[in-house]
Scaffold this active site. Structure first.
Site, PDB file in Angstrom:
ATOM      1  CD  GLN A 103      94.215 -13.118  -5.243  1.00  8.90           C
ATOM      2  OE1 GLN A 103      94.491 -13.854  -4.308  1.00  8.90           O
ATOM      3  NE2 GLN A 103      93.121 -12.399  -5.252  1.00  8.90           N
ATOM      4  CG  ASP A 106      91.410 -17.497 -15.759  1.00  7.41           C
ATOM      5  OD1 ASP A 106      91.895 -16.414 -16.140  1.00  7.41           O
ATOM      6  OD2 ASP A 106      90.407 -17.571 -15.017  1.00  7.41           O
ATOM      7  CG  HIS A 121      98.658 -16.427  -7.334  1.00  4.17           C
ATOM      8  ND1 HIS A 121      97.466 -16.543  -6.677  1.00  4.17           N
ATOM      9  CD2 HIS A 121      99.470 -15.734  -6.498  1.00  4.17           C
ATOM     10  CE1 HIS A 121      97.546 -15.941  -5.487  1.00  4.17           C
ATOM     11  NE2 HIS A 121      98.758 -15.432  -5.364  1.00  4.17           N
ATOM     12  CB  CYS A 149     113.201 -30.984 -18.051  1.00  2.58           C
ATOM     13  SG  CYS A 149     114.406 -29.726 -18.466  1.00  2.58           S
ATOM     14  N   GLY A 189      86.026 -10.399  -6.781  1.00  4.57           N
ATOM     15  CA  GLY A 189      85.953 -11.864  -6.791  1.00  4.57           C
ATOM     16  C   GLY A 189      87.110 -12.558  -6.102  1.00  4.57           C
TER      17      GLY A 189
HETATM   18  P1  NAD Z   1      88.675 -17.977  -3.969  1.00  7.91           P
HETATM   19  O1  NAD Z   1      88.179 -19.195  -4.667  1.00  7.91           O
HETATM   20  O2  NAD Z   1      89.267 -18.136  -2.623  1.00  7.91           O
HETATM   21  O3  NAD Z   1      87.460 -16.943  -3.808  1.00  7.91           O
HETATM   22  C1  NAD Z   1      86.605 -16.615  -4.866  1.00  7.91           C
HETATM   23  C2  NAD Z   1      85.712 -15.454  -4.445  1.00  7.91           C
HETATM   24  O4  NAD Z   1      84.932 -15.098  -5.585  1.00  7.91           O
HETATM   25  C3  NAD Z   1      84.742 -15.777  -3.316  1.00  7.91           C
HETATM   26  O5  NAD Z   1      84.841 -14.765  -2.314  1.00  7.91           O
HETATM   27  C4  NAD Z   1      83.364 -15.738  -3.989  1.00  7.91           C
HETATM   28  O6  NAD Z   1      82.346 -15.224  -3.142  1.00  7.91           O
HETATM   29  C5  NAD Z   1      83.624 -14.789  -5.149  1.00  7.91           C
HETATM   30  N1  NAD Z   1      82.724 -14.959  -6.302  1.00  7.91           N
HETATM   31  C6  NAD Z   1      82.078 -16.076  -6.728  1.00  7.91           C
HETATM   32  N2  NAD Z   1      81.352 -15.802  -7.835  1.00  7.91           N
HETATM   33  C7  NAD Z   1      81.555 -14.488  -8.120  1.00  7.91           C
HETATM   34  C8  NAD Z   1      81.076 -13.612  -9.136  1.00  7.91           C
HETATM   35  N3  NAD Z   1      80.250 -14.035 -10.105  1.00  7.91           N
HETATM   36  N4  NAD Z   1      81.488 -12.320  -9.121  1.00  7.91           N
HETATM   37  C9  NAD Z   1      82.324 -11.868  -8.155  1.00  7.91           C
HETATM   38  N5  NAD Z   1      82.797 -12.651  -7.168  1.00  7.91           N
HETATM   39  C10 NAD Z   1      82.416 -13.940  -7.155  1.00  7.91           C
HETATM   40  O7  NAD Z   1      89.652 -17.277  -4.967  1.00  7.91           O
HETATM   41  P2  NAD Z   1      90.894 -16.306  -4.760  1.00  7.91           P
HETATM   42  O8  NAD Z   1      90.576 -15.294  -3.710  1.00  7.91           O
HETATM   43  O9  NAD Z   1      91.268 -15.881  -6.112  1.00  7.91           O
HETATM   44  O10 NAD Z   1      92.067 -17.180  -4.128  1.00  7.91           O
HETATM   45  C11 NAD Z   1      92.318 -18.523  -4.303  1.00  7.91           C
HETATM   46  C12 NAD Z   1      93.449 -18.905  -5.254  1.00  7.91           C
HETATM   47  O11 NAD Z   1      92.800 -19.649  -6.255  1.00  7.91           O
HETATM   48  C13 NAD Z   1      94.190 -17.863  -6.004  1.00  7.91           C
HETATM   49  O12 NAD Z   1      95.534 -18.065  -5.743  1.00  7.91           O
HETATM   50  C14 NAD Z   1      93.960 -18.163  -7.494  1.00  7.91           C
HETATM   51  O13 NAD Z   1      95.206 -18.169  -8.171  1.00  7.91           O
HETATM   52  C15 NAD Z   1      93.444 -19.558  -7.509  1.00  7.91           C
HETATM   53  N6  NAD Z   1      92.413 -19.904  -8.516  1.00  7.91           N
HETATM   54  C16 NAD Z   1      92.408 -19.346  -9.745  1.00  7.91           C
HETATM   55  C17 NAD Z   1      91.404 -19.673 -10.657  1.00  7.91           C
HETATM   56  C18 NAD Z   1      91.431 -19.042 -12.027  1.00  7.91           C
HETATM   57  O14 NAD Z   1      92.496 -18.714 -12.546  1.00  7.91           O
HETATM   58  N7  NAD Z   1      90.265 -18.830 -12.641  1.00  7.91           N
HETATM   59  C19 NAD Z   1      90.396 -20.565 -10.304  1.00  7.91           C
HETATM   60  C20 NAD Z   1      90.431 -21.135  -9.015  1.00  7.91           C
HETATM   61  C21 NAD Z   1      91.447 -20.781  -8.134  1.00  7.91           C
END
Ligand code: NAD
Length: 245
Positions: A103, A106, A121, A149, A189
């Site tokens: 999801q 990055d 996503h 664009c 995560g």
């Molecule tokens: P979320 O932010 O809702 O949940 C993140 C989860 O990761 C939490 O349950 C938390 O407890 C857990 N977590 C925190 N640290 C961790 C670790 N070290 N190891 C394992 N788990 C850990 O994220 P989601 O469920 O991916 O959904 C939210 C939306 O946010 C998605 O659509 C995503 O595309 C987007 N998003 C993406 C990024 C990215 O690309 N890095 C960053 C922020 C949000």
């Protein structure tokens, strides 16, 4: 100190032919990328992602949304894949079939070496025309904010799926198929709140997969999974990789 990992996990993985993985923002937390549930930091602390990551927000204030994404792009460019991303990339060759569904937007899985990642996503670094949805390539030659664009003059948006938008049907179908075929599904995560990705673990379970969650915090998937590993994904995945062979 890491939690103790039950033996059944390694036994099940050693027997598995098809493995699927579903990752969320938590896998990138150890690379310094904030999850959505974490408080936003710095300049953007007073906005919630739900107020920025929607078509309505972009329509209302394209400049603000574009700048937020530029900030996120910069954050990701300065980050590096962590032990969790690297372990998943290395694990892929151990199984007859290995599908990684994320999801995250990055691109850190790909930078760690994972191939054929199903990016449900989208990706932060893609650019699309907001009016026509045309893909415009990574480099833009327009001084405006947001850039315009070159075909229709409309504003350019990042190629991510915003709240209220649909994920690509073909990517979802491919992800579903991978979950249904899997002997083991690792759910890493993700808070399990954003649909349709949040429904994939149940589909895998119904089709007979052994479902493992890796997350330091409890989630709504608690009651569904066969095994919950309450720890950070970097250390758990590195341990699994090391002990698998
Ligand atoms: P979320 O932010 O809702 O949940 C993140 C989860 O990761 C939490 O349950 C938390 O407890 C857990 N977590 C925190 N640290 C961790 C670790 N070290 N190891 C394992 N788990 C850990 O994220 P989601 O469920 O991916 O959904 C939210 C939306 O946010 C998605 O659509 C995503 O595309 C987007 N998003 C993406 C990024 C990215 O690309 N890095 C960053 C922020 C949000």
């Amino acid at each position: 100190m890491m939690i103790e990992i039950p033996k059944i996990l390694l036994e099940t993985l050693r027997d598995a032919k098809a493995v699927a993985v579903l990752t969320g923002a938590g896998i990138s937390a150890e690379s310094g990328i904030p999850t959505f549930r974490d408080a936003q930091t710095g300049l953007w602390a007073r906005y919630s992602p739900e107020d920025l990551a929607t078509p309505q927000a972009f329509h209302r204030n394209p400049r603000m949304v574009w700048e937020w994404y530029q900030w996120r792009r910069q954050l990701v460019l300065e980050a590096t894949p962590n032990a969790g991303h690297l372990a998943l990339a290395a694990m892929a060759d151990r199984f007859e079939s290995f599908r990684l569904i994320t999801q995250n937007v990055d691109g850190l899985h790909q930078r760690a070496g994972s191939k054929d990642v199903l990016e449900l996503h989208g990706n932060l670094f893609r650019n699309l025309c907001f009016r026509e949805g045309i893909e415009l390539g990574p480099s833009l030659d327009s001084p405006e904010i947001p850039p315009r664009c070159p075909h229709c003059g409309g504003p350019i948006r990042p190629g991510v799926i915003w709240f209220g938008e649909n994920v690509s049907e073909s990517l979802y179908e491919e992800s579903l198929e991978a979950c249904r075929r899997a002997d083991v599904l690792l759910v890493i995560g993700t808070s399990g709140l954003v649909h349709p990705a949040a429904g994939l673990p149940a589909k895998a379970k119904q089709a007979g997969a052994f479902v493992v969650e890796i997350n330091p915090e409890p989630t709504p998937l608690n009651t569904l999974v066969d095994l919950s590993l309450r720890d950070k994904s970097g250390s758990v995945l590195a341990w699994i990789l090391e002990n698998l062979s």
